[in-house]
Design an enzyme around this catalytic site. Structure first.
Site, PDB file in Angstrom:
ATOM      1  N   ASP A 103       0.825  -1.210   0.000  1.00 61.61           N
ATOM      2  CA  ASP A 103       0.000   0.000   0.000  1.00 61.61           C
ATOM      3  C   ASP A 103       0.858   1.257   0.000  1.00 61.61           C
ATOM      4  OD1 ASP A 103       0.846  -0.431   2.627  1.00 61.61           O
ATOM      5  OD2 ASP A 103      -1.113  -0.078   3.528  1.00 61.61           O
ATOM      6  N   ASP A 106       6.904   3.760   3.273  1.00 62.60           N
ATOM      7  CA  ASP A 106       7.148   4.870   4.186  1.00 62.60           C
ATOM      8  C   ASP A 106       8.620   4.822   4.590  1.00 62.60           C
ATOM      9  OD1 ASP A 106       7.031   6.843   6.149  1.00 62.60           O
ATOM     10  OD2 ASP A 106       5.138   6.148   6.961  1.00 62.60           O
ATOM     11  N   ARG A 168     -10.156   3.157   6.324  1.00 60.70           N
ATOM     12  CA  ARG A 168      -9.735   2.265   5.236  1.00 60.70           C
ATOM     13  C   ARG A 168     -10.735   2.286   4.079  1.00 60.70           C
ATOM     14  NH1 ARG A 168      -5.489  -0.995   6.854  1.00 60.70           N
ATOM     15  NH2 ARG A 168      -5.426  -1.593   9.042  1.00 60.70           N
TER      16      ARG A 168
END
Length: 182
Positions: A103, A106, A168
């Site tokens: 997703d 980071d 979400r």
């Protein structure tokens, strides 16, 4: 939920279009080398499940799907760097072409751990498709063959990304207001 989002970074339509482009690229790149066996698409639960489901529908070669659950955040908003596998794969990946549907990249700590773990299982190839790559000051050097969007170093939610298991189900990706998580 929408009132907690300060701005929309990527609309539902933008996400759909970009996921379709990534799916077409994966189809083209793996059509011949994966042959009749196709690929194994792996998602890390829970955040990437929505991305992987949409991506799988855009891939036009045989595609097996599997999931892992990994924890590196605990209860915080930053990665702890300590990675635990909560649910391992059901499939054997030895000799198979594996595409990880991530997703967001980071810090890269969790993905780095995952790549080392999966590489030890001797796949034919190991490729990363990430929907988002966050522009951070410090990020592990992770090779992503497919990147959906570059995004700012802000707390983002929607389209699978959450804060405390909320947001979400937003159809877009937006910036969460700091007062929500501070």
């Amino acid at each position: 939920m929408h009132k907690d989002v300060s701005e929309i970074l990527f609309t539902e339509e933008q996400i759909h279009d970009r996921v379709a482009e990534i799916g077409a690229a994966i189809t083209e790149d793996f059509r011949e080398k994966a042959g009749d066996d196709g690929i194994i698409l792996i998602s890390v639960l829970r955040g990437a499940a929505i991305f992987m489901a949409d991506l799988a529908r855009e891939i036009k070669i045989p595609c097996e799907m599997d999931y892992m659950a990994i924890s590196s955040y605990g209860n915080g908003v930053k990665s702890s760097g300590v990675v635990r596998i909560l649910k391992d794969l059901s499939s054997h990946i030895e000799g198979r072409h594996v595409v990880i549907a991530e997703d967001i990249l980071d810090s890269g700590l969790t993905l780095t751990y995952l790549l080392k773990n999966l590489a030890s299982r001797n796949p034919a190839s190991l490729t990363v498709a990430t929907l988002l790559r966050k522009k951070t000051k410090v990020q592990a050097d992770v090779d992503c063959a497919y990147v959906g969007f570059e995004c700012p170093d802000q707390f983002i939610v929607g389209y699978g990304l959450d804060y405390a298991e909320r947001y979400r189900n937003l159809p877009y990706i937006g910036v969460l207001k700091p007062e929500v998580y501070e």
